[in-house]
Design a protein around this motif. Structure first.
Motif, PDB file in Angstrom:
ATOM      1  N   ASP A 106      -2.722  10.977   2.997  1.00  0.00           N
ATOM      2  CA  ASP A 106      -3.308  11.338   1.706  1.00  0.00           C
ATOM      3  C   ASP A 106      -3.684  10.089   0.898  1.00  0.00           C
ATOM      4  O   ASP A 106      -4.718  10.068   0.227  1.00  0.00           O
ATOM      5  CB  ASP A 106      -2.333  12.201   0.903  1.00  0.00           C
ATOM      6  N   LYS A 107      -2.837   9.060   0.964  1.00  0.00           N
ATOM      7  CA  LYS A 107      -3.130   7.831   0.223  1.00  0.00           C
ATOM      8  C   LYS A 107      -4.345   7.125   0.812  1.00  0.00           C
ATOM      9  O   LYS A 107      -5.195   6.621   0.077  1.00  0.00           O
ATOM     10  CB  LYS A 107      -1.916   6.889   0.252  1.00  0.00           C
ATOM     11  N   TYR A 135      -3.073   0.664  -7.311  1.00  0.00           N
ATOM     12  CA  TYR A 135      -3.640  -0.045  -6.158  1.00  0.00           C
ATOM     13  C   TYR A 135      -5.165  -0.140  -6.273  1.00  0.00           C
ATOM     14  O   TYR A 135      -5.760  -1.185  -5.997  1.00  0.00           O
ATOM     15  CB  TYR A 135      -3.247   0.675  -4.873  1.00  0.00           C
ATOM     16  N   GLN A 136      -5.799   0.939  -6.685  1.00  0.00           N
ATOM     17  CA  GLN A 136      -7.254   0.946  -6.851  1.00  0.00           C
ATOM     18  C   GLN A 136      -7.690  -0.078  -7.895  1.00  0.00           C
ATOM     19  O   GLN A 136      -8.676  -0.812  -7.698  1.00  0.00           O
ATOM     20  CB  GLN A 136      -7.717   2.346  -7.240  1.00  0.00           C
ATOM     21  N   MET A 138      -1.336   5.003  -6.207  1.00  0.00           N
ATOM     22  CA  MET A 138      -2.709   4.746  -5.775  1.00  0.00           C
ATOM     23  C   MET A 138      -3.600   4.269  -6.925  1.00  0.00           C
ATOM     24  O   MET A 138      -4.469   3.420  -6.734  1.00  0.00           O
ATOM     25  CB  MET A 138      -3.294   6.006  -5.127  1.00  0.00           C
ATOM     26  N   LYS A 139      -3.398   4.791  -8.127  1.00  0.00           N
ATOM     27  CA  LYS A 139      -4.223   4.360  -9.258  1.00  0.00           C
ATOM     28  C   LYS A 139      -4.052   2.866  -9.513  1.00  0.00           C
ATOM     29  O   LYS A 139      -5.017   2.140  -9.765  1.00  0.00           O
ATOM     30  CB  LYS A 139      -3.846   5.163 -10.515  1.00  0.00           C
ATOM     31  N   PHE A 184       0.836  -1.207   0.000  1.00  0.00           N
ATOM     32  CA  PHE A 184       0.000   0.000   0.000  1.00  0.00           C
ATOM     33  C   PHE A 184       0.867   1.253   0.000  1.00  0.00           C
ATOM     34  O   PHE A 184       0.589   2.221  -0.716  1.00  0.00           O
ATOM     35  CB  PHE A 184      -0.912   0.016   1.230  1.00  0.00           C
ATOM     36  N   GLN A 185       1.916   1.242   0.788  1.00  0.00           N
ATOM     37  CA  GLN A 185       2.761   2.425   0.938  1.00  0.00           C
ATOM     38  C   GLN A 185       3.522   2.753  -0.339  1.00  0.00           C
ATOM     39  O   GLN A 185       3.711   3.921  -0.676  1.00  0.00           O
ATOM     40  CB  GLN A 185       3.745   2.205   2.091  1.00  0.00           C
ATOM     41  N   ALA A 205      -7.358   8.984  -0.287  1.00  0.00           N
ATOM     42  CA  ALA A 205      -7.648   8.694  -1.700  1.00  0.00           C
ATOM     43  C   ALA A 205      -8.306   7.322  -1.851  1.00  0.00           C
ATOM     44  O   ALA A 205      -9.234   7.152  -2.643  1.00  0.00           O
ATOM     45  CB  ALA A 205      -6.372   8.765  -2.525  1.00  0.00           C
ATOM     46  N   LEU A 206      -7.836   6.343  -1.086  1.00  0.00           N
ATOM     47  CA  LEU A 206      -8.430   5.005  -1.158  1.00  0.00           C
ATOM     48  C   LEU A 206      -9.878   5.021  -0.683  1.00  0.00           C
ATOM     49  O   LEU A 206     -10.758   4.435  -1.332  1.00  0.00           O
ATOM     50  CB  LEU A 206      -7.622   4.021  -0.310  1.00  0.00           C
TER      51      LEU A 206
END
Length: 250
Positions: free
Chosen positions: A226-227, A179-180, A176-177, A171-172, A230-231
């Motif tokens: 922030d991540k 990961y999503q 993020m895109k 995750f870190q 966003a998730l």
């Protein structure tokens, strides 16, 4: 179903040369980081499960009450506690909250399932080590909940395509895109995705000079907040179902 979980544990790393960080400081960092997570969850009205390290349960009672009062689940994280310590912590927290502690998570030290069942736990959520190489190994693992010795065993989730586990380091470090997309792909093939993060990942390592590997300080602190934000925004926009562990398992 998304099972969002957090391990409430003190950072173990030593302070860098010339810096001093005592046990009281470490506990305060854990409290502050957890409160930051709670604020983000509140904004998005999402409930999660918090696995509190057994030895910290007596020191974080106000925080534990705050977590529970917001509708989140309190469970245990066993770092290296023995049976008596786990049993005593379970008794004290259940009296504090007037609720049962149903779940426990273990990594390096694992108490037998039979003993956990006798103590009144209902499910076990064991996790593996996450270093710089481990998350990128190709993995084959059962991703369905099973039952053993009267306990529900909840495995770590793995992306069926990338074969990446949903651990704290992945995750870190991942964009993020990506990961999503990984979450969506997993939910198309599996009934649930179990995500876990550690409270220490939200530490500002510019302020607190811990001697940790460079790759572990990347995207930590405010960037982790922030991540996570966003998730959770993504989860709500996609109308993905989210559950506390105890509700999903039972």
């Amino acid at each position: 179903m998304v099972l969002l979980t957090f391990n409430i544990i003190n950072i173990e790393a030593e302070a860098k040369k010339g810096s001093q960080i005592n046990d009281e400081d470490r506990l305060k960092i854990t409290e502050d980081n957890t409160k930051a997570v709670l604020r983000i969850l509140d904004v998005h009205d999402i409930k999660a499960s918090f696995f509190v390290e057994v030895s910290l349960t007596g020191k974080l009672q106000n925080l534990i009450k705050a977590i529970s009062s917001k509708g989140h689940e309190i469970a245990f994280y066993n770092k290296n506690s023995d049976l008596a310590e786990i049993e005593n912590a379970k008794k004290n927290i259940q009296e504090l909250l007037e609720k049962q502690v149903r779940g426990i998570r273990q990594k390096d030290v694992k108490v037998s399932l039979g003993n956990l069942k006798l103590m009144g736990f209902n499910y076990v959520s064991n996790i593996d080590n996450a270093n710089i190489l481990f998350p990128f190994k190709r993995l084959k693992r059962d991703t369905e909940i099973s039952e053993e010795d009267g306990l529900s065993i909840v495995p770590e989730s793995i992306s069926p395509y990338s074969q990446l586990p949903y651990n704290d380091f992945v995750f870190q470090i991942l964009p993020m895109k990506y990961y999503q997309n990984m979450v969506l792909e997993t939910l198309q093939n599996e009934e649930f995705v179990l995500i876990y993060l550690n409270s220490w990942q939200f530490t500002d390592f510019r302020k607190y000079r811990f001697d940790i590997p460079f790759y572990r300080s990347l995207f930590s602190g405010k960037k982790m907040e922030d991540k996570l934000d966003a998730l959770l925004t993504f989860i709500n926009e996609k109308d993905l179902a989210v559950s506390r562990m105890k509700d999903y398992v039972f």
